[in-house]
Motif scaffolding. Structure first.
Motif, mmCIF file in Angstrom:
data_model
loop_
_atom_site.group_PDB
_atom_site.id
_atom_site.type_symbol
_atom_site.label_atom_id
_atom_site.label_comp_id
_atom_site.label_asym_id
_atom_site.label_seq_id
_atom_site.Cartn_x
_atom_site.Cartn_y
_atom_site.Cartn_z
ATOM 1 N N PRO A 137 47.516 -49.124 -21.807
ATOM 2 C CA PRO A 137 45.792 -49.722 -20.939
ATOM 3 C C PRO A 137 45.680 -51.009 -21.202
ATOM 4 C CG PRO A 137 45.828 -48.213 -22.682
ATOM 5 C CD PRO A 137 46.803 -47.914 -22.732
ATOM 6 N N ASN A 138 46.457 -51.741 -21.840
ATOM 7 C CA ASN A 138 46.300 -53.598 -22.308
ATOM 8 C C ASN A 138 47.491 -54.004 -21.257
ATOM 9 O OD1 ASN A 138 43.575 -52.587 -24.077
ATOM 10 N ND2 ASN A 138 45.812 -52.078 -25.813
ATOM 11 N N GLN A 139 48.358 -52.819 -20.984
ATOM 12 C CA GLN A 139 49.048 -54.472 -20.817
ATOM 13 C C GLN A 139 50.135 -53.399 -19.110
ATOM 14 O OE1 GLN A 139 52.483 -54.123 -23.638
ATOM 15 N NE2 GLN A 139 51.039 -56.172 -24.689
ATOM 16 N N HIS A 140 49.386 -52.092 -19.102
ATOM 17 C CA HIS A 140 49.890 -51.321 -17.846
ATOM 18 C C HIS A 140 48.959 -51.081 -16.754
ATOM 19 C CE1 HIS A 140 53.580 -50.302 -21.387
ATOM 20 N NE2 HIS A 140 53.635 -51.389 -20.450
ATOM 21 N N GLN A 141 49.202 -50.905 -16.174
ATOM 22 C CA GLN A 141 47.977 -49.630 -15.127
ATOM 23 C C GLN A 141 48.724 -49.301 -14.082
ATOM 24 O OE1 GLN A 141 46.319 -52.661 -12.033
ATOM 25 N NE2 GLN A 141 45.403 -51.363 -10.890
ATOM 26 N N ALA A 142 48.619 -48.069 -13.733
ATOM 27 C CA ALA A 142 49.172 -46.885 -13.818
ATOM 28 C C ALA A 142 48.865 -46.300 -12.286
ATOM 29 C CB ALA A 142 48.895 -45.818 -14.954
ATOM 30 N N MET A 143 49.556 -46.827 -11.438
ATOM 31 C CA MET A 143 50.086 -46.454 -10.076
ATOM 32 C C MET A 143 49.901 -44.995 -9.593
ATOM 33 S SD MET A 143 48.645 -49.245 -9.226
ATOM 34 C CE MET A 143 48.411 -49.619 -8.166
ATOM 35 N N LEU A 144 50.894 -44.625 -10.251
ATOM 36 C CA LEU A 144 51.092 -42.946 -9.900
ATOM 37 C C LEU A 144 52.070 -41.938 -10.681
ATOM 38 C CD1 LEU A 144 54.405 -42.931 -8.767
ATOM 39 C CD2 LEU A 144 53.261 -45.023 -7.213
ATOM 40 N N GLU A 145 51.304 -40.819 -10.846
ATOM 41 C CA GLU A 145 52.472 -40.131 -11.802
ATOM 42 C C GLU A 145 53.455 -39.286 -10.997
ATOM 43 O OE1 GLU A 145 50.189 -38.119 -14.594
ATOM 44 O OE2 GLU A 145 49.214 -37.588 -11.902
ATOM 45 N N ILE A 146 54.537 -40.045 -11.720
ATOM 46 C CA ILE A 146 55.899 -38.674 -10.815
ATOM 47 C C ILE A 146 56.627 -37.943 -11.686
ATOM 48 C CG2 ILE A 146 58.354 -39.443 -10.306
ATOM 49 C CD1 ILE A 146 57.170 -42.780 -10.580
ATOM 50 N N PRO A 147 56.956 -37.214 -11.151
ATOM 51 C CA PRO A 147 57.229 -35.342 -11.640
ATOM 52 C C PRO A 147 58.937 -35.843 -12.622
ATOM 53 C CG PRO A 147 57.368 -35.194 -9.553
ATOM 54 C CD PRO A 147 56.750 -36.895 -9.622
ATOM 55 N N SER A 148 58.737 -35.594 -13.937
ATOM 56 C CA SER A 148 60.315 -36.091 -14.920
ATOM 57 C C SER A 148 59.932 -35.472 -15.278
ATOM 58 C CB SER A 148 59.664 -37.623 -15.278
ATOM 59 O OG SER A 148 60.810 -38.309 -15.490
#
Length: 181
Positions: A137-148
Motif C-alpha cells: 500500500p505504500n507503493q501500489h493502489q489497488a483498483m480492482l480484484e481479478i479472479p486468478s
C-alpha cells in the motif's frame, strides 16, 4: 588602628580579613541563591545551544530536501507525457510497425521514449515494480480484484505505472490484484 604620630598601622590583634571571610548567615543564603541562579543560567545556555544546533540541522536537511525534491511537481506532470507516449507505442499494431511509410515515425517515438526514460533515471525517477509482487500500500493502489490462480493480494495487472523520486513516492502504481477463490 593607626598611630596618630606617624600614621603607621598598629596591630591590635584584630584581623579584618578573617572577619570578612566568615560571612553572616544572610550572606550564605544569598550565595546559595546566586549559585542556583548561575546553575540555572548555565542549564538554560546548554538548552539554547542544543536548540540552536537542532535548528541548524533541521535547516540543513530542509535545504538538502529542497534541492533533491525541487522538481517533484514537474516530475509528476511529465509522467503523463511518458504515459501517453507509452500508450501510443503500445497501440501500434504489427502491420503498422511493418509499414515502411511510418517506420521512421515509430523509430523516432521509440527513441524519444528511451531518452525520456534515460532522463528519468539521471534525475532519480524510477519505475515501481508491480506485476507478480504482493500489494504494497505504500507503493501500489489497488483498483480492482481479478479472479486468478495466484496468491490473493498478488498484483496480476498494472493499469498505470508508479514512480519514485529518489526515496519518495511520486505516483503509486494503479494495479489489479488477485482475488481469493
Amino acid at each position: 588602628m593607626t598611630n596618630i604620630e606617624n600614621d603607621t598601622p598598629v596591630d591590635d590583634g584584630a584581623n579584618p580579613e578573617v572577619e570578612a571571610a566568615t560571612p553572616a548567615e544572610g550572606e550564605n543564603e544569598e550565595l546559595a541563591q546566586l549559585a542556583e541562579q548561575v546553575a540555572a543560567l548555565q542549564q538554560d545556555l546548554l538548552y539554547a545551544r542544543a536548540e540552536t544546533q537542532n535548528v541548524t540541522r533541521r535547516k540543513d536537511k530542509e535545504i538538502a530536501d529542497a534541492h533533491a525534491y525541487a522538481a517533484t511537481k514537474f516530475a509528476r506532470d511529465i509522467l503523463s507525457v511518458a504515459d501517453n507516449l507509452g500508450r501510443a507505442l503500445a497501440a501500434l499494431s504489427e502491420e503498422q510497425r511493418a509499414d515502411e511509410a511510418i517506420k521512421p515515425l515509430i523509430t523516432g517515438l521509440e527513441a524519444t521514449e528511451r531518452e525520456l526514460l534515460s532522463v528519468f533515471e539521471r534525475n532519480g525517477i524510477t519505475r515501481i515494480a508491480a506485476i507478480g509482487l504482493p500489494l504494497d500500500p505504500n507503493q501500489h493502489q489497488a483498483m480492482l480484484e481479478i479472479p486468478s490462480d495466484k496468491t490473493p493480494g498478488t498484483i496480476v495487472q498494472e493499469m498505470q505505472a508508479g514512480y519514485m523520486l529518489k526515496d519518495r513516492l511520486l505516483r503509486p502504481a494503479m494495479v489489479g490484484v488477485a482475488k481469493a477463490g
